[in-house]
Motif scaffolding. Structure first.
Motif, PDB file in Angstrom:
ATOM      1  N   ALA A   9     -62.356-133.535  39.664  1.00 46.21           N
ATOM      2  CA  ALA A   9     -63.074-132.429  39.029  1.00 46.21           C
ATOM      3  C   ALA A   9     -63.668-132.850  37.688  1.00 46.21           C
ATOM      4  CB  ALA A   9     -62.134-131.240  38.840  1.00 46.21           C
ATOM      5  N   SER A 167     -70.539-125.653  40.366  1.00 46.75           N
ATOM      6  CA  SER A 167     -69.087-125.425  40.448  1.00 46.75           C
ATOM      7  C   SER A 167     -68.575-125.674  41.856  1.00 46.75           C
ATOM      8  CB  SER A 167     -68.750-123.991  40.009  1.00 46.75           C
ATOM      9  OG  SER A 167     -69.069-123.794  38.640  1.00 46.75           O
ATOM     10  N   VAL A 168     -69.390-125.333  42.855  1.00 49.91           N
ATOM     11  CA  VAL A 168     -69.020-125.609  44.245  1.00 49.91           C
ATOM     12  C   VAL A 168     -68.918-127.119  44.469  1.00 49.91           C
ATOM     13  CG1 VAL A 168     -69.769-125.430  46.642  1.00 49.91           C
ATOM     14  CG2 VAL A 168     -70.005-123.464  45.116  1.00 49.91           C
ATOM     15  N   LEU A 171     -65.767-128.431  42.968  1.00 46.56           N
ATOM     16  CA  LEU A 171     -64.621-128.111  43.824  1.00 46.56           C
ATOM     17  C   LEU A 171     -64.532-129.085  44.992  1.00 46.56           C
ATOM     18  CD1 LEU A 171     -62.273-126.269  44.609  1.00 46.56           C
ATOM     19  CD2 LEU A 171     -63.919-124.794  45.792  1.00 46.56           C
ATOM     20  N   ALA A 174     -63.227-132.386  43.791  1.00 48.24           N
ATOM     21  CA  ALA A 174     -61.789-132.338  43.541  1.00 48.24           C
ATOM     22  C   ALA A 174     -61.005-132.469  44.846  1.00 48.24           C
ATOM     23  CB  ALA A 174     -61.428-131.042  42.829  1.00 48.24           C
ATOM     24  N   VAL A 175     -61.463-131.765  45.874  1.00 48.74           N
ATOM     25  CA  VAL A 175     -60.809-131.850  47.187  1.00 48.74           C
ATOM     26  C   VAL A 175     -60.933-133.263  47.754  1.00 48.74           C
ATOM     27  CG1 VAL A 175     -60.886-131.042  49.572  1.00 48.74           C
ATOM     28  CG2 VAL A 175     -61.107-129.403  47.690  1.00 48.74           C
TER      29      VAL A 175
END
Length: 240
Positions: A9, A167-168, A171, A174-175
């Motif tokens: 992230a 932001s998507v 995310l 990060a995943v």
């Protein structure tokens, strides 16, 4: 795994920073091009020192080379398809995104960020996050967030909408970093050499297709020296 996700992230958060700068008043094209060239050098160094060098310790050179080719081909195919859909100019320093398709630009950014974040999670698994790789990711994401957001702003996108879009992507990154940690855990019996080779190919294709061409449009022959500077910095950081 949570630490890996956090670092993923952090690297992708440069997209948000770039977007905020774009709406506050974008820096010059030359500044963006210099950042892209330095980021390209750092990422090439990460491929050499963090991925291929480690992969050949646990797998044959032939296997690593094959996986590298597969990774490059996969990224190239995805980039080609997204380019036809309107996402080819996502890193253009001159705002070519204004003529592109916003959704394709988003998917293109995800395509760029997944291999980066996956490898970042792998470096966390190996002990410590790679400073060189993290720096390369930041220096490639910042101009993407900056230039893409500048183009989207000209089409009438509001700042809040652009920030939600990035932001998507953050995310997803990060995943991806968490998956890089989880799937390559030694306890699972997988060494990760194939994944390292695949990610190396994808990163090399991303650098060649998106960072270097856009930088060269502005910096011209100086691009090579800037890439070399980034590569040298990556070498020094990998020795820490």
């Amino acid at each position: 795994m949570l630490v890996a996700a956090l670092w993923g992230a952090v690297g992708a958060a440069a997209l948000l920073v770039g977007a905020l700068v774009a709406y506050a008043g974008a820096p010059s094209r030359r500044f963006i091009a210099v950042v892209m060239a330095l980021g390209a050098g750092l990422l090439i160094g990460s491929v050499a020192f963090e991925l291929v060098d480690e992969a050949v310790k646990t797998a044959s050179v032939a296997l690593v080379g094959l996986c590298t080719l597969v990774g490059a081909a996969t990224f190239t195919a995805g980039d080609w398809w997204l380019g036809r859909k309107g996402g080819g100019g996502r890193k253009d320093a001159g705002g070519a995104q204004a003529d592109g398709a916003p959704l394709a630009i988003v998917f293109g950014s995800v395509l760029d960020g997944v291999p980066e974040s996956f490898v970042l999670g792998l470096t966390v698994l190996e002990g410590n996050v790679s400073v060189a790789l993290l720096a390369g990711i930041v220096l490639s994401n910042f101009p993407e967030g900056l230039s893409s957001s500048s183009g989207l702003r000209t089409t009438g996108w509001t700042r809040s909408r652009v920030l939600r879009m990035w932001s998507v992507v953050v995310l997803v990154s990060a995943v991806s970093a968490a998956l890089g940690y989880l799937l390559l855990d030694p306890a699972s019996g997988r060494t990760g050499a194939a994944a390292q080779g695949f990610a190396a190919g994808a990163l090399l294709a991303m650098v060649s297709n998106t960072l270097l061409p856009e930088s060269y449009k502005v910096e011209g022959v100086a691009t090579g020296s800037l890439v070399a500077v980034g590569f040298a910095v990556s070498l020094m950081l990998s020795a820490l």
